[in-house]
Design an enzyme around this catalytic site. Structure first.
Site: not given
Length: 449
Positions: A287, A291, A308, A326, A329, A356
């Protein structure tokens, strides 16, 4: 041809060190500190502009100027010409002559900084000249910019020994229609075009605003100088621009992107339609905003493949919510591939990639080879080697996100320690062969290289 951007900022850089405007504050918060615009080409043999900040910038980016044989100066403004560098060069036995090429006023400003026996050759040029500089063909173009009089600033059309061709268009304001005749059908591999003033059209006609930048790119497309394969890069960026995230989005509308200090741009026969295989690694804790920052770096591209590596987790509502946030956005034009075979995606990619993340990729490989229960760690190491080879040779811009897990307490379990050690080694090896590495802490990105 390979080009290293030593700096991408305007005369005062970005942020301006004396300013507290919103744009400068945003740049400081992000850690995106841009120095004066300059570049090195092909093993640091040819230099484009040499302002006073350029020599130190080269060292910060892991290069030096010992091999520079040719310096192309666009004009004599202080951010493009630091003639004292020639004095510092004279203190070291280079063993060869350096060519200093530029408008007569810029060349003349250098003469007092060399001794009578210094190995320096001065080559005054003017718009319309075409010359051979070492292994490079250099066309000299006019600029809508001046120091004291018309004609004392120029732009360069440079073709390398491999046939790669670039336009170095810094500094200039919007150009007259007749100028584009000289670059018609050039099909440049890359264009480095200044964009200094953002939305401030009241400051000077000798620089581009965002709107004028888009108009110039459109004119370059119309005459065949910019084609679909051309990498259009904005440089000479100043704090009159809006915050950089907005600049990236707005430049993407005309098929351009923001250049970054320390970025290596590869163009020519080995390139792809995007003109560069720039590799960027973003590290950070959970967090931390890593990303989101990675996504911002790819905003300029109309399409991106999001890789992913975590896959799906049946019955895990919290994980599904994370994945959904994710996905929501990201731009609608982005596509998603869910796979742990990242090496294959890197090898076959035809559009920019966002991977990611490497932490979940490593977990998947450890699972596959049953390492947690005494399986084959050597097989995981083979997978790492395959990934590293694909990363090093990836032909498109790629950003990878990875967790930074080595800064906390020692994990209590053997499996936790194994994962921490393996990911730390993986991060270090990916960073070693990346063009740019940043770490995000508490939402603040900091450039490591």
């Amino acid at each position: 041809m390979e080009l290293l951007l030593l700096g991408t900022g305007a005369a005062d850089g970005w942020p301006n060190p004396f300013c507290t405007c919103a744009s400068c504050d945003d740049a400081v918060r992000r850690g995106e500190i841009r120095g004066q615009t300059a570049a090195l080409i092909d093993d640091d043999v040819l230099m484009l502009d040499c302002g006073p900040e350029a020599p130190r910038a080269a060292l910060r980016h892991g290069r030096n100027l010992a091999r520079v044989r040719h310096i192309l100066l666009t004009h004599a403004h202080a951010d493009h010409l630091g003639p004292q560098a020639l004095l510092f060069r004279s203190w070291v036995a280079a063993g060869f002559t350096v060519d200093v090429v530029g408008p007569a006023a810029a060349v003349d400003a250098c003469r007092d900084w060399v001794g009578p026996d210094d190995p320096v050759r001065f080559v005054p040029v003017a718009a319309g000249d075409v010359l051979t500089v070492g292994d490079y063909r250099v066309g000299v173009l006019g600029a809508r910019h001046k120091v004291f009089e018309d004609g004392d600033a120029v732009l360069y059309d440079v073709t390398g020994p491999d046939g790669a061709r670039i336009l170095w268009a810094c500094d200039t304001g919007p150009l007259p229609d007749a100028w584009f005749d000289d670059v018609a059908d050039a099909a440049f591999d890359a264009v480095f075009l200044e964009e200094t003033f953002g939305d401030r059209s009241d400051l000077s006609a000798g620089h581009h605003t965002l709107a004028a930048f888009a108009d110039t790119v459109a004119a370059l497309r119309a005459c065949g100088a910019v084609v679909d394969a051309t990498d259009v890069v904005a440089v000479h960026l100043g704090h009159h621009n809006p915050p950089i995230a907005q600049v990236r989005r707005r430049l993407s509308g005309c098929g351009a992107r923001v250049g970054n200090d320390g970025e290596v741009v590869r163009v020519g026969a080995s390139g792809c339609e995007y003109g560069t295989g720039q590799r960027t690694l973003i590290l950070g804790g959970v967090r931390s905003g890593k990303s989101r920052y990675a996504e911002e770096l790819l905003d300029a591209y109309p399409t991106v493949t999001y890789v992913a590596t975590g896959g799906t987790r049946e019955g895990d509502a919290e994980w599904a919510e994370r994945v959904a946030l994710h996905r929501d956005r990201r731009p609608e034009s982005w596509s998603t591939v869910e796979t742990s075979d990242v090496a294959q995606v890197l090898r076959s990619a035809t559009e920019p990639l966002l991977v990611d993340c490497l932490g979940t990729w490593l977990t998947a490989r450890l699972d596959l080879h049953e390492v947690w229960t005494g399986g084959d760690l050597a097989a995981v190491e083979q997978d790492v080697e395959e990934l590293l080879t694909a990363w090093a040779n990836c032909a498109v811009p790629v950003v990878a996100v990875s967790n930074e897990v080595g800064s906390g307490v020692v994990p209590a379990s053997a499996s936790g320690r194994l994962f921490r050690d393996q990911l730390g080694r993986l991060n270090a090896r990916v960073a070693e062969i990346s063009d740019s590495v940043s770490i995000v802490v508490a939402g603040i990105p900091m450039r490591l290289r």
